[in-house]
Design a protein around this motif. Structure first.
Motif, short mmCIF file in Angstrom:
data_model
loop_
_atom_site.label_atom_id
_atom_site.label_comp_id
_atom_site.label_asym_id
_atom_site.label_seq_id
_atom_site.Cartn_x
_atom_site.Cartn_y
_atom_site.Cartn_z
N ALA A 20 0.80 -1.22 0.00
CA ALA A 20 0.00 0.00 0.00
C ALA A 20 0.84 1.28 0.00
O ALA A 20 0.52 2.22 -0.71
N PHE A 21 1.90 1.29 0.80
CA PHE A 21 2.63 2.54 1.01
C PHE A 21 3.99 2.63 0.32
O PHE A 21 4.56 3.71 0.21
N GLU A 22 4.52 1.51 -0.11
CA GLU A 22 5.82 1.51 -0.81
C GLU A 22 5.78 0.47 -1.94
O GLU A 22 6.58 -0.48 -1.95
N PRO A 23 4.86 0.63 -2.88
CA PRO A 23 4.70 -0.39 -3.93
C PRO A 23 5.94 -0.53 -4.82
O PRO A 23 6.19 -1.61 -5.36
N SER A 24 6.72 0.51 -4.93
CA SER A 24 7.91 0.42 -5.78
C SER A 24 8.94 -0.55 -5.20
O SER A 24 9.72 -1.15 -5.94
N LEU A 25 8.92 -0.73 -3.88
CA LEU A 25 9.85 -1.66 -3.24
C LEU A 25 9.59 -3.10 -3.72
O LEU A 25 10.52 -3.81 -4.10
N LEU A 26 8.34 -3.50 -3.70
CA LEU A 26 7.99 -4.85 -4.14
C LEU A 26 7.83 -4.94 -5.65
O LEU A 26 7.80 -6.03 -6.21
N GLY A 27 7.74 -3.81 -6.31
CA GLY A 27 7.59 -3.79 -7.77
C GLY A 27 8.90 -3.78 -8.51
O GLY A 27 8.93 -3.78 -9.74
N THR A 28 9.99 -3.79 -7.78
CA THR A 28 11.31 -3.80 -8.40
C THR A 28 11.58 -5.15 -9.04
O THR A 28 11.43 -6.20 -8.39
N PRO A 29 12.00 -5.18 -10.30
CA PRO A 29 12.33 -6.47 -10.93
C PRO A 29 13.52 -7.15 -10.24
O PRO A 29 14.41 -6.49 -9.71
N LEU A 30 13.49 -8.48 -10.24
CA LEU A 30 14.58 -9.24 -9.62
C LEU A 30 15.90 -9.02 -10.36
O LEU A 30 16.96 -8.99 -9.74
N SER A 31 15.83 -8.89 -11.66
CA SER A 31 17.01 -8.57 -12.46
C SER A 31 16.56 -7.74 -13.66
O SER A 31 15.36 -7.62 -13.93
N SER A 32 17.51 -7.22 -14.40
CA SER A 32 17.15 -6.34 -15.51
C SER A 32 16.49 -7.06 -16.68
O SER A 32 15.76 -6.45 -17.44
N ASP A 33 16.69 -8.35 -16.81
CA ASP A 33 16.13 -9.07 -17.96
C ASP A 33 14.93 -9.95 -17.60
O ASP A 33 14.62 -10.90 -18.31
N THR A 34 14.25 -9.65 -16.48
CA THR A 34 13.09 -10.45 -16.09
C THR A 34 11.92 -9.54 -15.72
O THR A 34 12.10 -8.39 -15.37
#
Length: 104
Positions: A45-59
């Motif tokens: 809810a409050f920091e969606p970009s944290l969990l929305g970060t891709p695991l790697s650049s090609d995934t």
């Protein structure tokens, strides 16, 4: 006859210990699970970009996927912990209660 047996069981110190320990333990595990779950939800809810970060650049898989799976796995672990204690300590107390009722 049934009411007398119920009263005997309720007054048994092993029964009172079982209820107390089981309730206390289940409340502690519930609180732990709720903290983990709500931490996950509040992060979404409050920091969606944290969990929305891709695991790697090609995934396209994000950090949120393994974290969400970890929350589910954690619930299974807590269930196993409760089951282990229920099959050990709680069953022993339950058997003591059964024996004391049969003797009386």
């Amino acid at each position: 006859m049934q009411k007398e047996m119920v009263e005997k069981i309720k007054n048994d110190p092993n029964y009172q210990e079982l209820v107390s320990k089981r309730s206390s333990f289940s409340i502690k595990l519930t609180i732990i699970m709720l903290v983990v779950y709500f931490a996950f939800i509040l992060t979404i809810a409050f920091e969606p970009s944290l969990l929305g970060t891709p695991l790697s650049s090609d995934t396209v898989t994000t950090v949120g996927i393994p974290v969400g799976m970890a929350v589910i796995f954690f619930a299974f672990i807590l269930t196993g912990i409760y089951t282990k204690r229920a099959n050990g300590e709680f069953d022993d107390l339950n058997n003591k209660i059964k024996e004391s009722v049969r003797e009386k």
